[in-house]
Scaffold this motif. Sequence first.
Motif, PDB file in Angstrom:
ATOM      1  N   TYR A  46      16.070 -11.935  93.687  1.00 37.36           N
ATOM      2  CA  TYR A  46      14.804 -12.266  94.356  1.00 37.36           C
ATOM      3  C   TYR A  46      14.614 -13.789  94.438  1.00 37.36           C
ATOM      4  CZ  TYR A  46      13.675  -7.477  92.582  1.00 37.36           C
ATOM      5  OH  TYR A  46      13.685  -6.147  92.239  1.00 37.36           O
ATOM      6  N   TYR A 129       8.862  -3.557  75.967  1.00 35.70           N
ATOM      7  CA  TYR A 129       7.430  -3.501  76.322  1.00 35.70           C
ATOM      8  C   TYR A 129       7.106  -2.264  77.150  1.00 35.70           C
ATOM      9  CZ  TYR A 129       7.487  -5.181  81.232  1.00 35.70           C
ATOM     10  OH  TYR A 129       7.673  -5.291  82.578  1.00 35.70           O
ATOM     11  N   GLY A 151      21.076  -1.920  84.181  1.00 31.36           N
ATOM     12  CA  GLY A 151      20.940  -2.785  83.016  1.00 31.36           C
ATOM     13  C   GLY A 151      19.784  -2.373  82.128  1.00 31.36           C
ATOM     14  N   VAL A 152      18.571  -2.368  82.681  1.00 31.86           N
ATOM     15  CA  VAL A 152      17.414  -1.923  81.903  1.00 31.86           C
ATOM     16  C   VAL A 152      17.569  -0.436  81.590  1.00 31.86           C
ATOM     17  CG1 VAL A 152      14.904  -1.677  81.873  1.00 31.86           C
ATOM     18  CG2 VAL A 152      15.923  -3.675  82.992  1.00 31.86           C
ATOM     19  N   SER A 172      22.861   7.103  91.407  1.00 22.42           N
ATOM     20  CA  SER A 172      23.343   7.335  92.777  1.00 22.42           C
ATOM     21  C   SER A 172      24.713   8.004  92.848  1.00 22.42           C
ATOM     22  CB  SER A 172      23.383   6.011  93.541  1.00 22.42           C
ATOM     23  OG  SER A 172      24.318   5.133  92.949  1.00 22.42           O
ATOM     24  N   LYS A 176      27.916   7.471  87.582  1.00 24.43           N
ATOM     25  CA  LYS A 176      26.735   6.917  86.916  1.00 24.43           C
ATOM     26  C   LYS A 176      25.994   8.003  86.136  1.00 24.43           C
ATOM     27  CE  LYS A 176      25.893   2.873  89.875  1.00 24.43           C
ATOM     28  NZ  LYS A 176      24.881   2.080  90.580  1.00 24.43           N
ATOM     29  N   TYR A 191      19.846  11.039  92.881  1.00 26.08           N
ATOM     30  CA  TYR A 191      18.760  10.997  93.875  1.00 26.08           C
ATOM     31  C   TYR A 191      19.240  10.694  95.281  1.00 26.08           C
ATOM     32  CZ  TYR A 191      18.275   5.961  92.329  1.00 26.08           C
ATOM     33  OH  TYR A 191      18.458   4.651  91.956  1.00 26.08           O
ATOM     34  N   GLY A 215      11.782   1.098  88.655  1.00 26.96           N
ATOM     35  CA  GLY A 215      12.223  -0.250  88.995  1.00 26.96           C
ATOM     36  C   GLY A 215      12.927  -0.284  90.342  1.00 26.96           C
ATOM     37  N   PHE A 237       7.803  -1.274  88.014  1.00 27.36           N
ATOM     38  CA  PHE A 237       8.167  -2.548  87.383  1.00 27.36           C
ATOM     39  C   PHE A 237       9.269  -3.297  88.119  1.00 27.36           C
ATOM     40  CE2 PHE A 237      12.209  -1.695  85.127  1.00 27.36           C
ATOM     41  CZ  PHE A 237      12.274  -0.319  85.233  1.00 27.36           C
ATOM     42  N   LEU A 264       7.375  -9.133  82.704  1.00 32.07           N
ATOM     43  CA  LEU A 264       7.784  -9.733  81.431  1.00 32.07           C
ATOM     44  C   LEU A 264       7.030 -11.036  81.151  1.00 32.07           C
ATOM     45  CD1 LEU A 264       9.719  -9.155  79.101  1.00 32.07           C
ATOM     46  CD2 LEU A 264      11.549 -10.166  80.431  1.00 32.07           C
ATOM     47  N   ARG A 312      25.007  -2.011  94.331  1.00 38.07           N
ATOM     48  CA  ARG A 312      24.937  -0.886  93.383  1.00 38.07           C
ATOM     49  C   ARG A 312      26.288  -0.604  92.747  1.00 38.07           C
ATOM     50  NH1 ARG A 312      20.948   2.990  97.045  1.00 38.07           N
ATOM     51  NH2 ARG A 312      20.633   4.193  95.147  1.00 38.07           N
TER      52      ARG A 312
END
Length: 323
Positions: A46, A129, A151-152, A172, A176, A191, A215, A237, A264, A312
């Motif tokens: 981003y 969090y 990652g998260v 995906s 995975k 999905y 996310g 998030f 965060l 991805r």
Amino acid sequence: MPNAIVVHEFGGPEVMKWEEVALPKPGPGEAHIAQTKVGLNFIDVYQRNGVYPLDLPATIGMEGVGIVDAIGDGVDEVKPGDRVGYVMGPAGSYAESRVYPASRLIKLPDDIDDATAAAMLLKGLTAAYLLTRTYQVKKGDTVLFHAAAGGVGLIACQWLDKIGANVIGTVSSEEKAELAKAHGCHNPVIYTKEDFADKVLELTSGEGVPVVYDGVGKDTFDGSLKALGDFGTLVSFGAASGAPPAVPVKLLAGKALYLTRPGLAPHTATPERTQDLADRLFQAVRDGVKIEINQIFALRDAAAAHSALENRQTTGSTIFNVD
Ligand SMILES: NC(=O)c1ccc[n+]([C@@H]2O[C@H](COP(=O)([O-])OP(=O)(O)OC[C@H]3O[C@@H](n4cnc5c(N)ncnc54)[C@H](OP(=O)(O)O)[C@@H]3O)[C@@H](O)[C@H]2O)c1
């Protein structure tokens, strides 16, 4: 002079240039860090493409690890020789060395090596969090976590499993799905092949889940609302697929839903908040949450890493070697 990735114009991975930059000296309250490892995060994309615009030219990146080698006036939080890591702004972690506010640094325990720290600090503090503050997941909760092999996602699935939650996670591909399953995701849902909201309702006998961690954003938002049960919480998030839509408040009325968009930055706005999350994360790792470093790039090859993340092609964590 140190090298850094510099962005002169917003755009694709190719706008990142490996260049010599001025050698920074720490000002009051700052520490100079000789970096060893840098973490790759979606927020870097981003920053590079201008979705979160920085003043240009800029060095992007929100997560780094290294050794303090000089401090500015008034710094008593760290000293030269300390091994430290940090998350979030000021941006500029894609660099061989940099200055950073000393009060935001996290001292690394001896049992967390540099690579592991760079792979987990931003993603792991986020998982911490999300699961313990935004919605406090309890043993027995059924939880939907999107991009479960990311990652998260890989950290969160293991953590949720340790809490005793029943974890449904979207991914995906078959590969995975297997990876997520091996990391605490009890029910992976592909999905891209099936309607995840329908699958969640099937798995929960029509009840829906009390919380969805989303996310992915644009592509999953509507389904995430559908997958929630009465009084459920949608935790939006991130926006890996693009920004989620604007939401008319009345849309939440039918099931009396809660909608939150946490970040965060406020969760690490004070040293106390940051240390609390870091302590929880370090403990989670000691309790068996594995930090999977599945891709390693040289920092100068940041463009290849961004392409992989955006397409991805990554799983778990990705780090850059600086040393
Ligand atoms: N708010 C916060 O505090 C915070 C902090 C950290 C991260 N985040 C957000 O959390 C999300 C995950 O971050 P991460 O760094 O761990 O990334 P990641 O999950 O490793 O990578 C993003 C994943 O999103 C999925 N995805 C779905 N649609 C996509 C699309 N159109 N393009 C690219 N990826 C797509 C992909 O998994 P599949 O192939 O399985 O679909 C991809 O691997 C991001 O949205 C990030 O911005 C938010």
